[in-house]
Motif scaffolding. Structure first.
Motif, short mmCIF file in Angstrom:
data_model
loop_
_atom_site.label_atom_id
_atom_site.label_comp_id
_atom_site.label_asym_id
_atom_site.label_seq_id
_atom_site.Cartn_x
_atom_site.Cartn_y
_atom_site.Cartn_z
N VAL A 352 168.22 29.40 84.30
CA VAL A 352 169.20 30.33 83.73
C VAL A 352 169.47 31.45 84.73
O VAL A 352 168.93 31.46 85.83
CB VAL A 352 168.71 30.88 82.37
CG1 VAL A 352 168.74 29.81 81.30
CG2 VAL A 352 167.31 31.46 82.52
N ARG A 426 169.55 21.70 77.53
CA ARG A 426 169.96 22.09 78.88
C ARG A 426 170.71 20.98 79.60
O ARG A 426 171.62 21.23 80.39
CB ARG A 426 168.73 22.51 79.69
CG ARG A 426 169.04 22.96 81.10
CD ARG A 426 167.82 23.60 81.73
NE ARG A 426 166.74 22.66 81.95
CZ ARG A 426 166.65 21.87 83.02
NH1 ARG A 426 167.59 21.90 83.94
NH2 ARG A 426 165.63 21.06 83.16
N ALA A 551 172.02 31.00 76.66
CA ALA A 551 171.19 29.79 76.75
C ALA A 551 170.54 29.55 75.40
O ALA A 551 169.84 30.42 74.89
CB ALA A 551 170.14 29.97 77.84
N TYR A 559 164.09 31.15 78.35
CA TYR A 559 165.54 31.27 78.43
C TYR A 559 166.10 32.42 77.57
O TYR A 559 167.25 32.80 77.72
CB TYR A 559 166.23 29.97 77.98
CG TYR A 559 165.91 28.74 78.81
CD1 TYR A 559 165.41 28.85 80.09
CD2 TYR A 559 166.15 27.46 78.30
CE1 TYR A 559 165.11 27.73 80.84
CE2 TYR A 559 165.87 26.33 79.05
CZ TYR A 559 165.35 26.47 80.32
OH TYR A 559 165.07 25.35 81.06
N TRP A 564 173.56 30.40 80.52
CA TRP A 564 173.75 29.23 81.36
C TRP A 564 175.18 28.75 81.23
O TRP A 564 175.99 29.36 80.52
CB TRP A 564 172.72 28.15 81.09
CG TRP A 564 172.68 27.59 79.68
CD1 TRP A 564 173.65 27.63 78.73
CD2 TRP A 564 171.57 26.91 79.08
NE1 TRP A 564 173.24 27.02 77.59
CE2 TRP A 564 171.96 26.55 77.78
CE3 TRP A 564 170.31 26.54 79.51
CZ2 TRP A 564 171.12 25.85 76.92
CZ3 TRP A 564 169.48 25.83 78.67
CH2 TRP A 564 169.88 25.52 77.37
#
Lengths: 619, 180
Positions: A352, A426, A551, A559, A564
């Motif tokens: 991130v 992710r 994130a 995170y 992100w």
């Protein structure tokens, strides 16, 4: 350079006519008489060998009245070779199977004046790789064959400088023989080959393993029936070797570092730690490995002791220094505090745009921080780190990941996209699957193969996929779920696909992506994250993002509070189509990717950067 | 008129002989010999006896407009069918000539169809070539979209495997399986 020089092939034999006959027949089948003279040195055989050799008109025979041993027997052969010819030593338990093998070895030998010894890849009769060069570390003085017993997928192709090669097949250039003579008669059998390669290096000649030649070797064919004889010869030669070379091997190391990390688990840090440690050893850095996790850490598990790798086991077995001059903790930032060095370095990454406060606090207790990418350097600075931050890129093993790796292609001819990821927010699996399914039709000759891993019992991957309601008339998708391949075979997986796709929301490096690129696959990758240091419009199809978003993976506490990328599915659709509809352009990007990785992003490059920093620190 | 299946049965031996690597595609078809005295058998006999006459211009072809109207999507009801032979007035000699010409026309059509199927089977990849031999009603059962969750075993355990064996199994899943 001259590549027309004549070669004499010296085949030493002692009994076992069956092996010798097989070897000579294979030579006759794949070597022309104009290329080379075959010289058989019969080391006092007492079976049918002398009689059978007398019948052959395709070889010159020299008979020793008694068994002089491997070294002296070969020296008799070398001395009998005309002074204008190179020498190729070949064990009688070796089988040649391809035309052009000798020309390839000769080409490598004469590619540069400083090449002195050329060996080749050796495989066992069952097809497993046996040898792609040798390495001896002073800690053990045990000659380890590189690649030994790996499944042969075509790794170690091309010419590579190595410390030594086994003399089951060794091309010795005349210039080298004139300079240092034949094999050292301090040895009877074993270690004479490594000794010769080290003597060549002292004389200014390189030893190269020619990966374009592969021969079959029944290892220890002539002593396999007598383990006692093998042990006795081996021990005696090893003692001789140690006495002669230990000090010189120690001189290889010019820097020392304590490396606190993780090695023997299937994690990203562990896999990259292996590459870094091997690279550092090669660059003259004596690393002492210590497991940084375990009790009192976020990963309170003891580490299995065996890495399955000779070099790594040696590094892990080195005695701990009580107060190391320089120590590197390579792992998550919440174990920086375990650094035991006088000069303390933390080496980490995150996916991130920033780093947790606890990591930054621990980093402030260090002397400096290393990260693999400018993306992470910016993240640390953004998070308020005041210590020096150095970018130390990771790399990839281009001996094992390259475009000539053997593939298992789809016989039906469909274009295959490959994605390789651990299931999680992710990696944006839903975005990839939905978009692919929407972009193509079932009848299109295109398929997506997802190699997925999930070790989290709270996640039901099947239910997640079912919830996507993928259309039966849409693009076809196949899964390899929770299947683990030997690491060396991953390259074969990549080569079996036509393109690679990584639609990740954030990456700390993206090892699968760079491995696929090293294999020459055209790749689609998100235009955000650490991998942007090694990707560009020239070597990758960069996937636009719609912006950065919070994130949102609750499973990863690191995170929280950071952002992100939000990859653009419409652009993904465009890129997927573009790769399929413009295969020439895609192939060109793949080829460029492989070239870029090989010239800039190997473990050797990574280790060189670290070595330079350690030099500056005075490690 | 012949159904597609009957046509395939007729040309099967030659297809198998000439199909090369795709030979297995045609092996499941049932062989049905032409019954003695059938129209096709008579036509063949007439040809062999070299008593065939030059065929008359076809009089059984529907007009172009009719042909268009006979497409599957058309809701048009065709008019009552009058066989051309019924218009010949019961003359046995003329009727024999008619049937002979008709048999030759059918034979030529079959030969064309045979060539077309053969060429098609040679051009198609093996997995698609088998579709050539399927009955139309079986076509919808052929899965061209492998269910990504078929055989899925939800687990968090990792299973060791080799690329050399895992990938061929995966590629097999791209094969349509007519039995499904």
């Amino acid at each position: 350079m001259s590549t027309s020089r004549r070669v004499a092939i010296v085949v030493l034999c002692w009994n076992r006519w069956d092996l010798t006959e097989r070897c000579l027949d294979s030579l006759r089948a794949h070597t022309s008489a104009a290329e080379a003279e075959v010289l058989v040195v019969d080391n006092g055989s007492t079976d049918v060998t002398p009689r059978e050799l007398a019948k052959r008109t395709d070889v010159r025979v020299i008979r020793n009245e008694r068994n002089l041993g491997f070294v002296r027997g070969n020296n008799v052969g070398i001395a009998a070779v005309p002074r204008d010819a190179d020498v190729l030593l070949l064990n009688n338990d070796v089988v040649v199977r391809d035309d052009g093998w000798l020309a390839a070895l000769r080409r490598t030998a004469h590619a540069s004046p400083d090449v002195g010894v050329v060996g080749c890849r050796l495989v066992l009769p069952d097809g497993r790789l046996l040898h792609a060069g040798t390495i001896v570390l002073p800690d053990t003085c045990w000659g380890q064959q590189i690649g030994s017993l790996e499944d042969d997928v075509g790794q170690y192709a091309g010419d590579r400088d190595v410390q030594g090669v086994v003399f089951a097949c060794a091309y010795l250039k005349r210039e080298l023989i004139e300079r240092i003579g034949g094999l050292s008669e301090d040895f009877e059998s074993y270690f004479e080959d490594t000794d010769y390669c080290l003597r060549a290096r002292e004389a200014g000649f390189r030893t190269v393993c020619c990966g374009d030649v592969t021969l079959v070797h029944d290892e220890h064919g002539s002593t396999s029936g007598d383990p006692g004889l093998f042990d006795a010869l081996f021990r005696k030669s090893r003692d001789t070797f140690r006495a002669k070379w230990l000090a010189r091997l120690e001189e290889h190391y010019e820097r020392d570092v304590t490396w606190q990390s993780i090695l023997n688990f299937p994690t990203g840090y562990a896999m990259s730690c292996r590459g870094l440690l091997r690279g550092l050893d090669d660059r003259g850095v004596r690393a002492r490995y210590e497991y940084v996790y375990g009790k009192g850490t976020p990963f309170p598990v003891a580490e299995p002791p065996d890495s399955g790798d000779y070099v790594l086991n040696v590094i892990a077995g080195r005695a701990r220094e009580r107060r190391p001059r320089v120590a590197v903790v390579y792992g998550q930032g919440d174990v920086f505090r375990r650094n035991r060095g006088q000069h303390r370095i933390g080496y980490t990454m995150l996916e991130v745009d920033g780093f947790p406060r606890s990591w930054v606090e621990q980093a402030h207790a260090l002397d400096e921080v290393w990260v693999p990418s400018s993306f992470n350097r910016d993240g640390f600075l953004r998070s308020g780190l005041k210590k020096p931050v150095h970018v130390m890129p990771l790399g990839v093993d281009t001996d094992r990941f390259h475009p000539r790796i053997r593939a298992h292609r789809n016989p039906h001819g469909d274009f295959v996209f490959l994605a390789n990821f651990e299931w999680g927010e992710r990696k944006a699996p839903e975005l990839l699957l939905r978009t692919f399914n929407r972009t193509f039709r079932a009848g299109d000759p295109v398929v997506l193969v997802c190699k997925t891993i999930n070790r989290d019992p709270s996640v039901d991957v099947r239910a997640r996929i079912r919830a996507l309601r993928l259309s039966e008339s849409g693009g076809r998708i196949l899964f390899l779920h929770n299947v683990v391949f030997p690491y060396v075979e991953l390259a074969s997986l990549y080569r079996s696909a036509d393109a690679y796709v990584s639609v990740s929301r954030g990456e700390g490096w993206d090892m699968p992506l760079i491995e696929a690129m090293a294999c020459g696959l055209p790749a689609i990758a998100t235009d955000w994250g650490a991998h942007r240091d090694f990707t560009s419009d020239d070597n990758c199809h960069l996937l636009r993002i719609r912006g950065v978003v919070p994130a949102g993976d609750a499973r990863c506490p690191y995170y929280a509070g950071f952002s992100w990328a939000d990859p653009d599915p419409e652009h993904l659709e465009v890129l997927l189509r573009r790769v399929v509809e413009h295969p020439d352009e895609a192939r060109a990007k793949g080829a460029r990717a492989a070239a870029d990785v090989a010239t800039s992003w190997t473990w050797t490059h990574a280790a060189r950067r670290i070595r330079a920093r350690l030099d500056a620190i005075g490690a | 008129m012949q159904t597609l299946n009957q046509t395939l049965n007729r040309v099967r031996p030659r297809l198998i002989k000439n199909a090369g690597p795709n030979r297995h595609v045609f092996s499941k078809l049932e062989t049905r010999k032409q019954a003695p005295g059938s129209r096709l058998a008579l036509a063949a006999k007439a040809r062999n006896d070299k008593r065939a006459m030059r065929p008359k211009p076809r009089i059984d072809s529907p007009a172009p407009a009719r042909r268009q109207a006979n497409t599957m999507d058309s809701p048009v009801t065709p008019p009552p069918l009058v066989l051309p032979v019924e218009a010949l007035g019961g003359d046995a000699r003329i009727e024999a000539l008619f049937w002979r010409a008709h048999a030759e026309e059918l034979s030529a059509q079959l030969a064309r169809l045979e060539r077309r199927l053969l060429a098609l089977s040679r051009r198609l990849p093996g997995r698609w070539a088998q579709l050539v031999a399927l009955d139309p009603e079986d076509m919808p059962n052929v899965a061209t979209w492998p269910d990504p969750l078929a055989g899925w075993h939800e687990t968090t355990e990792l299973e060791s495997a080799h690329v050399a064996t895992a990938l061929p199994r995966l590629w097999d899943r791209l094969e349509p399986d007519p039995s499904r």
